[in-house]
Write a protein that holds these residues in place. Structure first.
Motif, PDB file in Angstrom:
ATOM      1  N   VAL A  30      45.852   7.783  36.454  1.00 26.17           N
ATOM      2  CA  VAL A  30      45.173   6.723  35.693  1.00 26.17           C
ATOM      3  C   VAL A  30      45.343   6.966  34.195  1.00 26.17           C
ATOM      4  O   VAL A  30      45.625   6.027  33.430  1.00 26.17           O
ATOM      5  CB  VAL A  30      43.681   6.632  36.079  1.00 26.17           C
ATOM      6  CG1 VAL A  30      42.923   5.724  35.122  1.00 26.17           C
ATOM      7  CG2 VAL A  30      43.540   6.123  37.511  1.00 26.17           C
ATOM      8  N   LEU A  68      56.008   0.697  21.629  1.00 21.83           N
ATOM      9  CA  LEU A  68      57.452   0.442  21.737  1.00 21.83           C
ATOM     10  C   LEU A  68      57.772  -0.984  21.282  1.00 21.83           C
ATOM     11  O   LEU A  68      58.722  -1.206  20.524  1.00 21.83           O
ATOM     12  CB  LEU A  68      57.892   0.645  23.194  1.00 21.83           C
ATOM     13  CG  LEU A  68      59.341   0.293  23.531  1.00 21.83           C
ATOM     14  CD1 LEU A  68      60.296   1.307  22.895  1.00 21.83           C
ATOM     15  CD2 LEU A  68      59.558   0.276  25.054  1.00 21.83           C
ATOM     16  N   CYS A  69      56.960  -1.930  21.749  1.00 19.19           N
ATOM     17  CA  CYS A  69      57.179  -3.335  21.361  1.00 19.19           C
ATOM     18  C   CYS A  69      57.021  -3.521  19.856  1.00 19.19           C
ATOM     19  O   CYS A  69      57.825  -4.207  19.212  1.00 19.19           O
ATOM     20  CB  CYS A  69      56.196  -4.255  22.101  1.00 19.19           C
ATOM     21  SG  CYS A  69      56.538  -4.430  23.856  1.00 19.19           S
ATOM     22  N   VAL A  70      55.979  -2.909  19.299  1.00 22.62           N
ATOM     23  CA  VAL A  70      55.718  -3.067  17.860  1.00 22.62           C
ATOM     24  C   VAL A  70      56.853  -2.449  17.050  1.00 22.62           C
ATOM     25  O   VAL A  70      57.394  -3.066  16.128  1.00 22.62           O
ATOM     26  CB  VAL A  70      54.354  -2.430  17.487  1.00 22.62           C
ATOM     27  CG1 VAL A  70      54.193  -2.342  15.970  1.00 22.62           C
ATOM     28  CG2 VAL A  70      53.214  -3.239  18.090  1.00 22.62           C
ATOM     29  N   ALA A  85      47.816   8.473  32.820  1.00 24.05           N
ATOM     30  CA  ALA A  85      49.203   8.112  32.521  1.00 24.05           C
ATOM     31  C   ALA A  85      49.335   6.593  32.362  1.00 24.05           C
ATOM     32  O   ALA A  85      50.016   6.118  31.446  1.00 24.05           O
ATOM     33  CB  ALA A  85      50.129   8.602  33.632  1.00 24.05           C
ATOM     34  N   GLY A  86      48.675   5.827  33.239  1.00 20.97           N
ATOM     35  CA  GLY A  86      48.705   4.361  33.138  1.00 20.97           C
ATOM     36  C   GLY A  86      48.141   3.896  31.804  1.00 20.97           C
ATOM     37  O   GLY A  86      48.707   3.028  31.138  1.00 20.97           O
ATOM     38  N   TYR A  87      47.006   4.498  31.396  1.00 20.09           N
ATOM     39  CA  TYR A  87      46.345   4.139  30.143  1.00 20.09           C
ATOM     40  C   TYR A  87      47.276   4.431  28.952  1.00 20.09           C
ATOM     41  O   TYR A  87      47.482   3.593  28.066  1.00 20.09           O
ATOM     42  CB  TYR A  87      45.053   4.949  30.007  1.00 20.09           C
ATOM     43  CG  TYR A  87      44.017   4.360  29.083  1.00 20.09           C
ATOM     44  CD1 TYR A  87      42.957   3.611  29.584  1.00 20.09           C
ATOM     45  CD2 TYR A  87      44.087   4.560  27.710  1.00 20.09           C
ATOM     46  CE1 TYR A  87      41.988   3.081  28.734  1.00 20.09           C
ATOM     47  CE2 TYR A  87      43.133   4.034  26.859  1.00 20.09           C
ATOM     48  CZ  TYR A  87      42.082   3.297  27.375  1.00 20.09           C
ATOM     49  OH  TYR A  87      41.132   2.769  26.533  1.00 20.09           O
ATOM     50  N   ALA A 110      53.761   1.506  25.647  1.00 20.48           N
ATOM     51  CA  ALA A 110      54.578   0.291  25.784  1.00 20.48           C
ATOM     52  C   ALA A 110      54.324  -0.667  24.628  1.00 20.48           C
ATOM     53  O   ALA A 110      55.266  -1.278  24.106  1.00 20.48           O
ATOM     54  CB  ALA A 110      54.276  -0.391  27.124  1.00 20.48           C
ATOM     55  N   VAL A 111      53.063  -0.784  24.219  1.00 24.36           N
ATOM     56  CA  VAL A 111      52.786  -1.716  23.122  1.00 24.36           C
ATOM     57  C   VAL A 111      53.336  -1.149  21.808  1.00 24.36           C
ATOM     58  O   VAL A 111      53.842  -1.897  20.958  1.00 24.36           O
ATOM     59  CB  VAL A 111      51.281  -2.064  23.046  1.00 24.36           C
ATOM     60  CG1 VAL A 111      50.467  -0.987  22.387  1.00 24.36           C
ATOM     61  CG2 VAL A 111      51.073  -3.383  22.320  1.00 24.36           C
ATOM     62  N   TYR A 165      59.942  -1.674  18.032  1.00 25.14           N
ATOM     63  CA  TYR A 165      61.191  -2.409  18.240  1.00 25.14           C
ATOM     64  C   TYR A 165      61.196  -3.705  17.421  1.00 25.14           C
ATOM     65  O   TYR A 165      62.190  -4.050  16.782  1.00 25.14           O
ATOM     66  CB  TYR A 165      61.368  -2.735  19.732  1.00 25.14           C
ATOM     67  CG  TYR A 165      62.631  -3.506  20.023  1.00 25.14           C
ATOM     68  CD1 TYR A 165      63.831  -2.853  20.268  1.00 25.14           C
ATOM     69  CD2 TYR A 165      62.633  -4.913  20.039  1.00 25.14           C
ATOM     70  CE1 TYR A 165      64.997  -3.559  20.514  1.00 25.14           C
ATOM     71  CE2 TYR A 165      63.791  -5.622  20.284  1.00 25.14           C
ATOM     72  CZ  TYR A 165      64.969  -4.946  20.523  1.00 25.14           C
ATOM     73  OH  TYR A 165      66.117  -5.648  20.770  1.00 25.14           O
ATOM     74  N   GLY A 166      60.059  -4.405  17.464  1.00 26.35           N
ATOM     75  CA  GLY A 166      59.960  -5.664  16.727  1.00 26.35           C
ATOM     76  C   GLY A 166      60.143  -5.461  15.230  1.00 26.35           C
ATOM     77  O   GLY A 166      60.834  -6.234  14.563  1.00 26.35           O
ATOM     78  N   LEU A 198      50.543   4.923  29.051  1.00 26.29           N
ATOM     79  CA  LEU A 198      51.772   4.123  29.116  1.00 26.29           C
ATOM     80  C   LEU A 198      51.562   2.725  28.532  1.00 26.29           C
ATOM     81  O   LEU A 198      52.463   2.158  27.923  1.00 26.29           O
ATOM     82  CB  LEU A 198      52.267   4.016  30.564  1.00 26.29           C
ATOM     83  CG  LEU A 198      53.065   5.215  31.085  1.00 26.29           C
ATOM     84  CD1 LEU A 198      53.303   5.087  32.581  1.00 26.29           C
ATOM     85  CD2 LEU A 198      54.400   5.340  30.349  1.00 26.29           C
ATOM     86  N   CYS A 199      50.365   2.172  28.754  1.00 28.51           N
ATOM     87  CA  CYS A 199      50.060   0.857  28.151  1.00 28.51           C
ATOM     88  C   CYS A 199      50.162   0.956  26.632  1.00 28.51           C
ATOM     89  O   CYS A 199      50.776   0.106  25.980  1.00 28.51           O
ATOM     90  CB  CYS A 199      48.648   0.398  28.527  1.00 28.51           C
ATOM     91  SG  CYS A 199      48.473  -0.048  30.238  1.00 28.51           S
ATOM     92  N   ILE A 200      49.537   2.007  26.083  1.00 27.86           N
ATOM     93  CA  ILE A 200      49.566   2.186  24.621  1.00 27.86           C
ATOM     94  C   ILE A 200      51.004   2.451  24.169  1.00 27.86           C
ATOM     95  O   ILE A 200      51.473   1.897  23.172  1.00 27.86           O
ATOM     96  CB  ILE A 200      48.630   3.344  24.199  1.00 27.86           C
ATOM     97  CG1 ILE A 200      47.185   2.952  24.541  1.00 27.86           C
ATOM     98  CG2 ILE A 200      48.774   3.665  22.720  1.00 27.86           C
ATOM     99  CD1 ILE A 200      46.181   4.079  24.407  1.00 27.86           C
TER     100      ILE A 200
END
Lengths: 602, 57
Positions: free
Chosen positions: B9, B22-24, B11-13, B19-20, B26-27, B15-17
Motif C-alpha cells: 500500500v 513524472l508527469c509534471v 508503494a501504491g501511495y 507518477a504525478v 516531463y511536461g 507510486l501515485c506521487i
C-alpha cells in the motif's frame, strides 16, 4: 419527501447559476469557434489547460468518485494502485506514446471515430461495423454506472427516494447531452473539469483534517483492521491500509483477485482503448499540446480519483469516531483495549424493552465518553445495552455506492455538499456527453452508413441511437443497485474495450506487419472470451445474467469448485488471448498492402 | 512511513506521487517541444470533422 421540499433557496440558485454558465459556454460554442476542430481549422491549438482538463473531465466521472470511492471504503487503500495506473497509463503512456501516432494516423486516413480509425487502418468495413456495434451495445452499461453515481449522491444529500433522484438526474443530464453537450465545447468541459478539481482538492484537505492529518489518519485506519466484516476477512481482507492476501486456489485469496484483476487492471489498462478518449487525440494540433497536457492531466487525475480513494478509505476512521451512535449488545469482543466489538443492534419495542434487530450484527467501536447521550441507555433495564459507532458501510446501509454520499452529507460542511453536487454534476455531464457522442456516431457513421453504404437518414439513426442509449442507461441505473455495481459495470466496459480493441489499436499504430485478419481475429477473440467469461465463469455477473444456473443446475459459475477462478476478471484471460491471436494470425497471413502501409506511416 | 505499515500500500501511495511528479517534470521539460505545422492532411481532417460535428451534434 418531495425533492422540492428538500432543497433550499441557495441550493436551487447555485444549480441554476451552474447550469446558466454551462448554457452560456455552450451558446458561445455554437456562435464562435470554440471546439478543438475550430482551433485546428484556424491553424491553432487549444490551450493545454483546456485540452487536458476537458480530457480529464471526460475520463473521470461519478463512477470513479462515488463508485470506486465507495469500493475504496470497502476494500481499502490498495486501490491506490488504480490511481497510479490512471496517472501513469491513462495520462503518461497515453499522451506520450499513443497521442501523437493516433493523431497522425487519424488525419492521414481521415478517420473521425475510433471504429473508423481501426476500419481504415486495416481497410475493413467489417472491423468498423464490429467495433461500432460493440461500443453501441455496451457503452450504456458504463453510462448507467455514471448515472447511478450521481443519483446515489442526490438521494443521500436531499433525503429523497433513489428512483425520484434518478429521474431528476437523468432528465437534467440528458437535456444537457442532447441540447449541446455532444458538441464537445472545450470551454464547457474545461469549466466542468475545473469544478471537479477544486471540489476534490477541498475534499482531500478536509478529509485528512477530519482524521488528524496524513500519518495520523492512516494509523487510525490501520488500527481498525479487526473491524473488517467477517465476509470480507474470509476473502482475504487484511485491513484498510493493507493489501489483501495473495495466492491462488483458496477462497481466502478472492479479494486480491477482485482488487487486482477487476478493479485495478480492468480499469487501469482499459482506459487506453476507450473510444471516447482516443478520438480526443485527433483533435490536438501538435505533439507540443500533448506534452503540456501531460503536466496538467497528471495533476488532475492525481487529485480527482486519488482523493476519492483516499477519502473513501478514511471515511471508516471518521465514522468510528464521529458517526451517529448505534445501540446494541456486545456479541463478540474483537479488541478489548480499543473497545472494538461486534454489536447486535437493538431497538426499543412498544413496551420500552430493548429487542434485537434481526440480521443486524455490525463491527463497532464502543463509545466510552462520559456524556455520550447515555441517558437513554442507562434508563434501560438491561445493563448489557451499550453504544458505539460503526465503520462506513454500516452508515451506508450496506451499499458501498452510498458511502461517499453518506460521508459528504455527514462529515462535510453544508456548503461543501453544494459544491460536491456541482462537482458530480460536472463529472457526470462531461463523461455522459462523450459517451453518448461515441454511441451516436458508432451506430450512425460506423454501423448504419457502413451497412447501407449511404449517409441518408444517418442523423435520424444517430438521434434514435442516443435516445435508446439514454433510456437503456436509465433502465440499468433503475434496476441495478448495490454490490458495488458502479465499479463492476465500469470495469466490464473498460475490460471489454481493452480485450476487444487494444491489440488492434496498438498494432495498428506501431506494427506495419499487423494484418487485417489478425485485427479481426484479436477483436473477435477478445469479445468472445470476455462474453464467455461474463456469462459462465465470473460468478457475480454470470449469476445476474442467469445462463450459467440454467446450464449447470444452479451453480454460479462453471468453475465454482475451483476457488478464485469465479472472481478473476475476464481481462486476465481475454487480453492475453486477444494479443496472441493478433500476433499469431499476423505471422500466418500475408503482409498488408505496402502502398497502404506507406500511406499510414509515411 | 506516512502511517502505512504495509509495503504494497505504501508503494501504491508513493507510486501515485512519483507518477504525478513524472508527469509534471516531463511536461515542464517538453513544454516548448513538439510544435508542428499544420499540413494538408490536418486541414482536410479538420474540415470534415467540422462537418461531422455539425451533422451529429
Amino acid at each position: 419527501m418531495l425533492l422540492a421540499q428538500s432543497i433550499d433557496f441557495w441550493e436551487i440558485l447555485l444549480v441554476i447559476v451552474y447550469l446558466g454558465i454551462i448554457g452560456y459556454l455552450g451558446w458561445l460554442g455554437y456562435h464562435r469557434t470554440r471546439t478543438a476542430t475550430d482551433y485546428l481549422l484556424a491553424g491553432r491549438g487549444t490551450h493545454p489547460f483546456v485540452m487536458a482538463t476537458s480530457y480529464g473531465a471526460t475520463f473521470i466521472s461519478t463512477s470513479a468518485i462515488v463508485g470506486f470511492g465507495g469500493v475504496a471504503a470497502l476494500f481499502g487503500m490498495s486501490l491506490l494502485w488504480l490511481v497510479f495506473l490512471n496517472i501513469f497509463v491513462g495520462i503518461f503512456l497515453a499522451f506520450v506514446f499513443l497521442g501523437g501516432p493516433t493523431r497522425r494516423l487519424g488525419h492521414r486516413l481521415n478517420a473521425h471515430t475510433f471504429p473508423e480509425l481501426l476500419g481504415r487502418r486495416y481497410q475493413s468495413r467489417f472491423i468498423q461495423i464490429l467495433a461500432g456495434a460493440i461500443i453501441f451495445a455496451f457503452i450504456p452499461l458504463y453510462a448507467g454506472a455514471v448515472l447511478i453515481g450521481g443519483t446515489e449522491f442526490i438521494a443521500a444529500r436531499f433525503e429523497i427516494d433513489y428512483h425520484a433522484a434518478l429521474a431528476v438526474f437523468t432528465v437534467v443530464t440528458a437535456a444537457y447531452v442532447v441540447a449541446g453537450g455532444l458538441k464537445g465545447v472545450m470551454y464547457t468541459e474545461a469549466f466542468q473539469g475545473t469544478i471537479m478539481f477544486i471540489g476534490m482538492l477541498i475534499l482531500l484537505g478536509y478529509g485528512y483534517h477530519l482524521v488528524g492529518g496524513v500519518s495520523a489518519g492512516h494509523r487510525q485506519l490501520s488500527e481498525l483492521a479487526p473491524l473488517v466484516p467477517p465476509a470480507l476477512q474470509d476473502m482475504g481482507h487484511n485491513g484498510w491500509t493493507a493489501f489483501p492476501a495473495f495466492g491462488f486456489g483458496e477462497p481466502g485469496y478472492d479479494l486480491w483477485w477482485v482488487v487486482v484483476s477487476t478493479i485495478t487492471l480492468g480499469v487501469g489498462i482499459g482506459v487506453l482503448a476507450q473510444p471516447q478518449l482516443v478520438v480526443r487525440f485527433m483533435t490536438v494540433k501538435s505533439r507540443q499540446q500533448l506534452n503540456r497536457g501531460v503536466l496538467i492531466g497528471g495533476l488532475f487525475i492525481f487529485v480527482t480519483p486519488g482523493t476519492a480513494y483516499v477519502v473513501g478509505s478514511l471515511s471508516n476512521a471518521y465514522f468510528v469516531k464521529h458517526g451517529d451512535l448505534l445501540t446494541g449488545r456486545v456479541v463478540e469482543t474483537l479488541d478489548h483495549e480499543k473497545g472494538q466489538v461486534v454489536l447486535q443492534l437493538t431497538r426499543r419495542d412498544d413496551s420500552g424493552q430493548w429487542v434485537d434487530i434481526e440480521g443486524k450484527q455490525v463491527p463497532a467501536v464502543l463509545d466510552r465518553s462520559e456524556n455520550s447521550g447515555s441517558e437513554s441507555v442507562s434508563a434501560a433495564a438491561d445493563p448489557s445495552i451499550v453504544r458505539g459507532r460503526g465503520i462506513a458501510l454500516v452508515y451506508a446501509a450496506g451499499n458501498s455506492d452510498q458511502i461517499i454520499p453518506t460521508y459528504i452529507t455527514h462529515a462535510m460542511p453544508s456548503w461543501f455538499g453544494l459544491l460536491f453536487l456541482l462537482t458530480l454534476l460536472a463529472a457526470a455531464m462531461s463523461t455522459l456527453a462523450s459517451q453518448f457522442h461515441a454511441l451516436g456516431t458508432s451506430i450512425s457513421r460506423d454501423v448504419y452508413e457502413q451497412l447501407t453504404g449511404s449517409s441518408g437518414g444517418s442523423i435520424g439513426v444517430n438521434r434514435i441511437g442516443i435516445i435508446l442509449g439514454i433510456i437503456l442507461a436509465g433502465v440499468i441505473a433503475y434496476h441495478a443497485r448495490g454490490g458495488y455495481i458502479i465499479a463492476r459495470a465500469t470495469a466490464i466496459f473498460f475490460g471489454l474495450c481493452s480485450s476487444a480493441f487494444l491489440p488492434a489499436y496498438i498494432g495498428g499504430l506501431f506494427f506495419k506487419r499487423m494484418t487485417r485478419a489478425a485485427a479481426i481475429a484479436s477483436m473477435i477473440t477478445g469479445f468472445v472470451v470476455t462474453a464467455f467469461w461474463l456469462l459462465l465463469v465470473k460468478a457475480t455477473e454470470a449469476e445476474a445474467i442467469g445462463l450459467v444456473q440454467y446450464l449447470t443446475n444452479g451453480k454460479s459459475s462453471i468453475l465454482a469448485e475451483y476457488p478464485n477462478w469465479p472472481v478473476v476478471d475476464p481481462i486476465v484471460v481475454a487480453l492475453p488471448l486477444s494479443c496472441l491471436a493478433a500476433l499469431g494470425v499476423s505471422l500466418l497471413t500475408r503482409p498488408p498492402d505496402q502502398a497502404h502501409i506507406n500511406r499510414c506511416f509515411r | 512511513m506516512l502511517g502505512l505499515d504495509d509495503s504494497n500500500v505504501l508503494a501504491g501511495y508513493l507510486l501515485c506521487i512519483g507518477a504525478v511528479l513524472l508527469c509534471v517534470i516531463y511536461g515542464l521539460i517538453t513544454w516548448n517541444r513538439g510544435a508542428e505545422d499544420t499540413d494538408a492532411d490536418d486541414v482536410r481532417w479538420a474540415a470534415e470533422e467540422k462537418e461531422v460535428e455539425e451533422e451529429f451534434s
